[in-house]
Design a protein around this motif. Structure first.
Motif, PDB file in Angstrom:
ATOM      1  N   UNK A 105       1.231 116.687  37.785  1.00  0.00           N
ATOM      2  CA  UNK A 105       2.337 117.487  37.429  1.00  0.00           C
ATOM      3  C   UNK A 105       3.458 116.452  38.192  1.00  0.00           C
ATOM      4  N   UNK A 106       3.174 115.025  38.638  1.00  0.00           N
ATOM      5  CA  UNK A 106       3.833 114.699  39.046  1.00  0.00           C
ATOM      6  C   UNK A 106       4.151 112.785  39.051  1.00  0.00           C
ATOM      7  N   UNK A 107       4.725 112.118  38.966  1.00  0.00           N
ATOM      8  CA  UNK A 107       4.417 111.327  38.946  1.00  0.00           C
ATOM      9  C   UNK A 107       3.986 110.118  39.884  1.00  0.00           C
ATOM     10  N   UNK A 108       3.216 110.759  40.783  1.00  0.00           N
ATOM     11  CA  UNK A 108       2.706 109.939  42.289  1.00  0.00           C
ATOM     12  C   UNK A 108       1.401 110.314  41.555  1.00  0.00           C
ATOM     13  N   UNK A 109       1.552 111.303  41.074  1.00  0.00           N
ATOM     14  CA  UNK A 109      -0.539 111.243  40.196  1.00  0.00           C
ATOM     15  C   UNK A 109      -0.924 109.913  39.363  1.00  0.00           C
ATOM     16  N   UNK A 110       0.456 110.195  37.991  1.00  0.00           N
ATOM     17  CA  UNK A 110       0.207 108.824  38.084  1.00  0.00           C
ATOM     18  C   UNK A 110      -0.118 107.396  37.984  1.00  0.00           C
ATOM     19  N   UNK A 111       1.089 106.912  38.306  1.00  0.00           N
ATOM     20  CA  UNK A 111       0.703 106.427  39.542  1.00  0.00           C
ATOM     21  C   UNK A 111      -0.917 106.008  39.409  1.00  0.00           C
ATOM     22  N   UNK A 112      -1.677 106.857  40.546  1.00  0.00           N
ATOM     23  CA  UNK A 112      -2.509 106.715  40.804  1.00  0.00           C
ATOM     24  C   UNK A 112      -3.607 106.720  39.987  1.00  0.00           C
TER      25      UNK A 112
END
Length: 85
Positions: free
Chosen positions: A49-56
């Motif tokens: 849902x979010x770019x922070x999840x993709x970064x993680x």
């Protein structure tokens, strides 16, 4: 994409079981597992849902690849030292 990742994991496991020596097993396992994890990460990134999840997820993939390479190097060095008389 996640199904493709599972195929790579199964191929790496088959290589671990079927290959004759330590070095072939390490090669099959580290390469297939890194690509399999990458496919799983990409499949999960499409659902994020979010770019922070993709970064993680990318951070997890990078750390796992680093750990797999380091571990494979240590196991290969140990196997090489044990083969010398």
């Amino acid at each position: 994409m996640t199904a493709l990742g599972m195929v790579f994991f199964l191929a790496g496991t088959a290589g671990l079981i079927r290959f004759p020596d330590t070095f072939s097993r390490l090669h099959a396992l580290t390469k297939a597992d890194n690509v399999g994890l990458g496919c799983l990460i990409v499949g999960l990134a499409f659902q994020a849902d979010d770019w922070t999840v993709i970064a993680r997820l990318a951070l997890i993939w990078g750390l796992a690849a680093l750990a797999a390479g380091t571990t494979a190097q240590l196991v290969a060095r140990s196997a090489l030292l044990r083969r010398k008389p």
